[in-house]
Design a protein around this motif. Structure first.
Motif, PDB file in Angstrom:
ATOM      1  N   TRP A 121       0.802  -1.195  -0.465  1.00  0.00           N
ATOM      2  CA  TRP A 121       0.468  -0.258   0.087  1.00  0.00           C
ATOM      3  C   TRP A 121       0.863   1.333  -0.060  1.00  0.00           C
ATOM      4  O   TRP A 121       0.433   1.997   0.360  1.00  0.00           O
ATOM      5  CB  TRP A 121      -0.529  -0.346   0.764  1.00  0.00           C
ATOM      6  CG  TRP A 121      -2.318  -1.202   1.112  1.00  0.00           C
ATOM      7  CD1 TRP A 121      -2.501  -2.331   2.381  1.00  0.00           C
ATOM      8  CD2 TRP A 121      -3.172  -1.318   0.359  1.00  0.00           C
ATOM      9  NE1 TRP A 121      -2.965  -2.843   1.120  1.00  0.00           N
ATOM     10  CE2 TRP A 121      -3.239  -2.636   0.461  1.00  0.00           C
ATOM     11  CE3 TRP A 121      -3.766  -0.564  -0.757  1.00  0.00           C
ATOM     12  CZ2 TRP A 121      -5.527  -2.656  -0.421  1.00  0.00           C
ATOM     13  CZ3 TRP A 121      -5.008   0.191  -1.547  1.00  0.00           C
ATOM     14  CH2 TRP A 121      -5.732  -1.496  -0.906  1.00  0.00           C
ATOM     15  N   TYR A 133      -0.504   3.680  -1.841  1.00  0.00           N
ATOM     16  CA  TYR A 133      -1.665   4.290  -2.065  1.00  0.00           C
ATOM     17  C   TYR A 133      -2.127   5.888  -0.776  1.00  0.00           C
ATOM     18  O   TYR A 133      -1.664   6.099   0.733  1.00  0.00           O
ATOM     19  CB  TYR A 133      -2.779   2.748  -0.847  1.00  0.00           C
ATOM     20  CG  TYR A 133      -4.263   3.654  -0.640  1.00  0.00           C
ATOM     21  CD1 TYR A 133      -4.882   3.722  -1.879  1.00  0.00           C
ATOM     22  CD2 TYR A 133      -4.380   3.643   0.574  1.00  0.00           C
ATOM     23  CE1 TYR A 133      -6.708   4.319  -1.821  1.00  0.00           C
ATOM     24  CE2 TYR A 133      -5.731   3.691   0.739  1.00  0.00           C
ATOM     25  CZ  TYR A 133      -6.906   3.782  -0.676  1.00  0.00           C
ATOM     26  OH  TYR A 133      -8.117   4.161  -0.637  1.00  0.00           O
ATOM     27  N   SER A 185      -8.571   6.609   1.805  1.00  0.00           N
ATOM     28  CA  SER A 185      -8.444   7.039   3.183  1.00  0.00           C
ATOM     29  C   SER A 185      -8.973   5.627   3.034  1.00  0.00           C
ATOM     30  O   SER A 185      -9.482   5.198   2.304  1.00  0.00           O
ATOM     31  CB  SER A 185     -10.038   7.900   3.340  1.00  0.00           C
ATOM     32  OG  SER A 185     -10.014   7.248   2.032  1.00  0.00           O
ATOM     33  N   GLU A 186      -8.575   4.814   4.502  1.00  0.00           N
ATOM     34  CA  GLU A 186      -8.900   3.549   4.773  1.00  0.00           C
ATOM     35  C   GLU A 186      -9.888   2.914   4.146  1.00  0.00           C
ATOM     36  O   GLU A 186     -10.612   3.972   5.034  1.00  0.00           O
ATOM     37  CB  GLU A 186      -7.864   2.923   6.105  1.00  0.00           C
ATOM     38  CG  GLU A 186      -6.504   3.374   6.266  1.00  0.00           C
ATOM     39  CD  GLU A 186      -5.994   2.776   7.228  1.00  0.00           C
ATOM     40  OE1 GLU A 186      -6.623   1.520   7.660  1.00  0.00           O
ATOM     41  OE2 GLU A 186      -4.677   2.655   7.487  1.00  0.00           O
ATOM     42  N   LEU A 187     -10.233   1.775   4.196  1.00  0.00           N
ATOM     43  CA  LEU A 187     -11.847   1.086   4.359  1.00  0.00           C
ATOM     44  C   LEU A 187     -11.783   1.249   5.104  1.00  0.00           C
ATOM     45  O   LEU A 187     -11.025   0.502   6.081  1.00  0.00           O
ATOM     46  CB  LEU A 187     -12.125   0.107   2.797  1.00  0.00           C
ATOM     47  CG  LEU A 187     -11.852   0.793   1.969  1.00  0.00           C
ATOM     48  CD1 LEU A 187     -11.411  -1.014   0.350  1.00  0.00           C
ATOM     49  CD2 LEU A 187     -12.624   1.521   1.078  1.00  0.00           C
ATOM     50  N   ARG A 243     -12.763  -1.124   8.239  1.00  0.00           N
ATOM     51  CA  ARG A 243     -12.989  -2.211   8.567  1.00  0.00           C
ATOM     52  C   ARG A 243     -14.056  -3.140   9.552  1.00  0.00           C
ATOM     53  O   ARG A 243     -14.708  -2.548   9.767  1.00  0.00           O
ATOM     54  CB  ARG A 243     -12.187  -3.183   9.436  1.00  0.00           C
ATOM     55  CG  ARG A 243     -10.451  -2.767   9.002  1.00  0.00           C
ATOM     56  CD  ARG A 243      -9.519  -3.854   8.512  1.00  0.00           C
ATOM     57  NE  ARG A 243      -8.156  -3.314   7.694  1.00  0.00           N
ATOM     58  CZ  ARG A 243      -7.050  -3.979   7.179  1.00  0.00           C
ATOM     59  NH1 ARG A 243      -7.210  -5.091   8.170  1.00  0.00           N
ATOM     60  NH2 ARG A 243      -6.768  -3.407   7.374  1.00  0.00           N
ATOM     61  N   ASN A 255      -8.212  -6.136   3.050  1.00  0.00           N
ATOM     62  CA  ASN A 255      -8.817  -4.787   2.805  1.00  0.00           C
ATOM     63  C   ASN A 255      -8.271  -4.363   0.924  1.00  0.00           C
ATOM     64  O   ASN A 255      -8.529  -3.725   0.061  1.00  0.00           O
ATOM     65  CB  ASN A 255      -8.438  -3.412   3.099  1.00  0.00           C
ATOM     66  CG  ASN A 255      -6.918  -3.509   3.071  1.00  0.00           C
ATOM     67  OD1 ASN A 255      -5.772  -3.490   2.740  1.00  0.00           O
ATOM     68  ND2 ASN A 255      -6.478  -1.473   3.845  1.00  0.00           N
ATOM     69  N   ASN A 269      -8.658  -0.997  -6.297  1.00  0.00           N
ATOM     70  CA  ASN A 269      -7.635  -0.633  -5.731  1.00  0.00           C
ATOM     71  C   ASN A 269      -6.677  -1.542  -6.775  1.00  0.00           C
ATOM     72  O   ASN A 269      -5.255  -1.387  -6.333  1.00  0.00           O
ATOM     73  CB  ASN A 269      -6.951  -0.494  -4.778  1.00  0.00           C
ATOM     74  CG  ASN A 269      -7.735   0.786  -3.255  1.00  0.00           C
ATOM     75  OD1 ASN A 269      -7.773   1.571  -4.582  1.00  0.00           O
ATOM     76  ND2 ASN A 269      -8.413   0.754  -2.649  1.00  0.00           N
TER      77      ASN A 269
HETATM   78  C1  LIG Z   1      -4.981  -0.984   3.936  1.00  0.00           C
HETATM   79  O1  LIG Z   1      -4.164  -1.294   4.438  1.00  0.00           O
HETATM   80  C2  LIG Z   1      -3.300  -1.009   5.023  1.00  0.00           C
HETATM   81  C3  LIG Z   1      -2.121  -1.503   6.073  1.00  0.00           C
HETATM   82  O2  LIG Z   1      -3.370  -1.752   7.521  1.00  0.00           O
HETATM   83  C4  LIG Z   1      -3.041   0.371   4.883  1.00  0.00           C
HETATM   84  O3  LIG Z   1      -2.127   1.088   5.048  1.00  0.00           O
HETATM   85  C5  LIG Z   1      -4.196   0.178   3.728  1.00  0.00           C
HETATM   86  O4  LIG Z   1      -4.287   1.920   3.914  1.00  0.00           O
HETATM   87  C6  LIG Z   1      -5.331  -0.169   3.788  1.00  0.00           C
HETATM   88  N1  LIG Z   1      -5.577   0.733   2.352  1.00  0.00           N
HETATM   89  C7  LIG Z   1      -6.905   0.747   2.041  1.00  0.00           C
HETATM   90  C8  LIG Z   1      -7.433   0.720   0.449  1.00  0.00           C
HETATM   91  O5  LIG Z   1      -7.980   0.362   3.292  1.00  0.00           O
END
Ligand SMILES: *[C@@H]1O[C@H](CO)[C@@H](O)[C@H](O)[C@H]1NC(C)=O
Ligand SMILES: *[C@@H]1O[C@H](CO)[C@@H](O)[C@H](O)[C@H]1NC(C)=O
Ligand SMILES: *[C@@H]1O[C@H](CO)[C@@H](O)[C@H](O)[C@H]1NC(C)=O
Ligand SMILES: *[C@@H]1O[C@H](CO)[C@@H](O)[C@H](O)[C@H]1NC(C)=O
Ligand SMILES: *[C@@H]1O[C@H](CO)[C@@H](O)[C@H](O)[C@H]1NC(C)=O
Ligand SMILES: *[C@@H]1O[C@H](CO)[C@@H](O)[C@H](O)[C@H]1NC(C)=O
Ligand SMILES: *[C@@H]1O[C@H](CO)[C@@H](O)[C@H](O)[C@H]1NC(C)=O
Length: 647
Positions: free
Chosen positions: A479, A482, A485-487, A489, A580, A585
């Motif tokens: 990642w 990337y 924002s984080e998806l 959980r 995730n 992505n």
């Molecule tokens: C997925 O998880 C990783 C590690 O926890 C994080 O760095 C990354 O941003 C996450 N990607 C998404 C799309 O949520």
């Protein structure tokens, strides 16, 4: 030394025998699953309980290991009751499936020159060629710049089908005066493909031998992404080495049988590939196409044919033909495959794809522009002739297709993309075949060759094996590029999100098989090949036992649940925990991902390829949409088979 080795060997053998005895005595007994062994009358052997086969049963049940005999497998499989294919959540997040928004209009065209320049820089400077991340970002975010809907009168759908580039572009052998009105086209159903309000474009692939998982994932990626009423998939089966290849695929191939309803509906057609001994050529341009026409051609032969240039004859009707000699035709399989694509596209036009290319986006906008001849760059090689033709688009019977074909034949049927490409470059014609950068079709090739500049791709993977890996830390820093924002959980146990782990769609093989049988019989007007004895001859000799994959019916699955073989899911015991990764992505912006052979690899659960498979499975069973937010309305399509080693 030798003696000691033998004694030790004997001790090991003795210990194994004792262990085996213990194992047997601890058997918890065989739990028979099927109340009544179901008989399969079909000749197409798809895993299911067939007469003479062992019924599914649990052989051994322990806390962390269960040994199960499945009807479709010759040998038992072993898995952890708390973390397996049947109870593992498919994902740890809620995927955004419809991430592309609505599909491009059937008339949308890509500006191919802009795509080339945005990702390459100038022809000589190649300033951007190595920056795959920036190119993908452009492709993912700037559709408004490179996609346009032409003015109404210049749209592909406004042209006269009788002058179409493709045979049968209108579905009526190019006899219609106009394409169907978009407001009144018949929509596709599970039994009919519906009408396309513009030209129908053929997509070609070439294959030899029985269908494998690779064929399945290719076809499903096509069905998942393309504008189906406006596309046709032509599968060319090598008939020089396999004279009955097409018939076998249609009547005896357990994996391809999943796709028979699509042959019926018209999505897919199988074509026997025989290397032609002569190929029709349009009137060539002596100067441009490199043909040396004889000043004084010889006398006509008995059939009225005249040799008009080296390797070219003209028949009595005035049609010119490129003639191949027997000597030229003795070549290696890879060379055949290199050549086949040029011949197919010269004859039929459209798009050629290698079978190990997975389509991720609608390709139609790339194929609609009048000038749509393109291929891919060979990794990040700077030579303007270093093409790769895993993806190739050519206009049929065009000057370019004829020139490339004639050139390849003159070089002794050498169609290696870099050889053909350099020939075109020497002749000043390389830019007629637009060279798309690897980001568009094979986004990790540049990285793999250590040529990348700028940031790594999303996901950041550095070799072709990575996308098959599903263990938690198998891909380091995937990642790193990337920034989104984080998806969010989701919580385990997944009982909270049953819809994400709903396998109730698993095939009811008996039922579907019978459907397939009918299809085959209807088409051939005669019973399909007799295979009943084969199938009924027990798992050892049944064709299904020869495969390394399996499937399980809902009845079998619920019986395994009832027996405790599939128990509550425990993430901490899982080698392949959900994560995730989502298709959104997976190299967003690229039209395809090139698997690059990897023929023997199976995708591990939770790997990127496994995520792709889940997206396919869930789309075709109606539980999720594709990336354009569309719901599946086509024929029943069975999910992917499962790999016993990853159960
Ligand atoms: C997925 O998880 C990783 C590690 O926890 C994080 O760095 C990354 O941003 C996450 N990607 C998404 C799309 O949520
Ligand atoms: C188009 O031509 C083919 C072969 O010539 C024929 O089999 C088919 O029925 C024709 N289709 C239509 C819609 O006329
Ligand atoms: C190309 O030309 C040949 C012969 O001139 C013809 O048979 C064939 O149908 C043409 N192909 C297409 C796609 O128009
Ligand atoms: C699973 O999906 C089926 C339809 O595909 C539906 O009928 C069923 O209610 C679903 N089960 C759960 C637990 O969501
Ligand atoms: C599966 O097939 C059996 C017949 O063998 C049938 O009784 C059952 O209703 C089918 N189940 C589904 C979900 O279609
Ligand atoms: C297998 O098939 C053959 C006929 O092809 C038959 O003679 C034989 O009895 C069968 N064996 C079993 C175990 O059903
Ligand atoms: C198509 O759907 C209809 C209605 O749902 C059904 O009766 C028919 O059997 C289906 N046909 C195929 C080929 O799946």
């Amino acid at each position: 030394m030798a003696m000691g080795g033998r004694t030790r060997g004997f001790c090991v053998l003795l210990r194994n025998l004792v262990l085996a005895g213990l194992l047997y005595s601890t058997l918890l007994g065989i739990i028979y699953v099927a109340e009544q062994p179901r008989t399969v009358t079909t000749k197409l052997a798809i895993p299911a309980l067939v007469e003479g086969q062992r019924p599914t049963g649990v052989l051994k049940l322990e806390e962390e290991k269960v040994k199960v005999q499945l009807s479709s497998q010759p040998t038992p499989i072993t898995f952890n009751p708390h973390a397996n294919l049947f109870n593992r959540p498919k994902t740890a997040v809620k995927p955004n499936d419809a991430f592309w928004g609505p599909r491009p209009d059937f008339d949308t065209e890509a500006d191919l020159d802009l795509l080339v320049e945005a990702c390459r820089g100038t022809y000589t400077g190649l300033e951007k060629m190595r920056n795959v991340f920036d190119c993908l970002h452009f492709l993912a975010e700037e559709q408004d710049q490179y996609y346009t809907l032409p003015a109404p009168s210049t749209r592909a759908s406004a042209q006269d089908p009788r002058k179409a580039e493709y045979l049968n572009a209108d579905g009526h052998n190019n006899t219609l005066k106009a394409y169907p009105d978009p407001s009144s086209v018949t929509k596709s159903t599970n039994e009919t493909l519906g009408e396309c309000p513009g030209p129908i474009i053929p997509y070609h692939v070439y294959w030899t031998g029985p269908a494998t998982w690779r064929v399945e994932v290719f076809i499903k990626s096509y069905l998942y992404t393309q504008n189906l009423p406006c596309s046709r998939l032509w599968i060319w089966i090598d008939a020089d080495r396999n004279p009955n290849g097409v018939e076998k695929m249609l009547t005896q191939d357990p994996l391809f049988s999943k796709f028979l309803p699509f042959v019926e509906r018209g999505d897919i057609s199988l074509h026997a590939w025989n290397f032609p001994t002569r190929i029709p050529l349009p009137q060539l341009d002596q100067i441009k196409d490199g043909v040396q026409y004889y000043k004084s051609p010889g006398k006509p032969n008995a059939k009225g044919e005249i040799v008009v240039a080296d390797g070219i004859i003209e028949d009595a009707a005035g049609q010119q033909w490129l003639v191949l000699t027997a000597k030229q035709m003795t070549f290696l399989p890879q060379a055949i495959s290199d050549a086949v694509r040029f011949v197919i596209l010269h004859n039929h036009g459209g798009l050629y794809l290698d079978m190990d290319v997975l389509i991720l986006r609608d390709m139609r906008p790339l194929l609609l522009p009048k000038q749509h001849d393109f291929a891919e760059r060979w990794a990040a090689h700077s030579h303007p002739g270093d093409f790769n033709t895993a993806i190739l688009s050519l206009t049929a019977n065009s000057s370019l297709s004829s020139y490339l074909l004639y050139g390849g034949v003159r070089m002794g049927l050498n169609f290696h993309p870099r050889v053909i490409g350099r020939m075109a470059w020497k002749d000043g014609r390389d830019q007629e075949l637009k060279m798309m950068e690897t980001a568009a079709f094979d986004p990790i090739w540049t990285e793999f060759n250590w040529d990348r500049e700028g940031r790594c791709t999303i996901p950041c993977v550095k070799d072709y094996g990575a996308v098959f890996k599903g263990k938690d830390d198998a891909i380091k820093d995937e990642w790193e590029s990337y920034d989104g924002s984080e998806l969010e959980r989701i919580e385990f146990p997944t009982a909270h999100f049953p819809e994400l782990n709903n396998r109730s769609h698993l095939d009811n093989s008996t039922e579907v098989n019978e459907e397939h049988e009918e299809t085959v019989e209807q088409r051939n007007g005669a019973p399909a090949l007799e295979r009943t004895t084969d199938v009924n001859n027990g798992s050892a000799s049944a064709p299904i036992a020869m495969h390394d994959w399996f499937s399980i019916t809902p009845a079998e699955e619920s019986a395994l649940r009832a027996s405790g073989a599939i128990a509550d899911y425990r993430v901490e015991q899982d080698k392949f925990p959900p994560n995730n990764r989502t298709l959104e992505n997976f190299f967003k912006g690229a039209w395809t991902y090139h698997v690059h052979n990897q023929w023997m690899k199976h995708p591990e659960p939770s790997s990127w390829i496994s995520i792709l498979q889940d997206a396919h499975n869930d789309f075709f069973d109606g539980s999720r949409t594709n990336s354009y937010g569309e719901k599946w309305t086509g024929p029943t399509l069975l999910p992917y088979y499962l790999w016993p080693e990853f159960a």
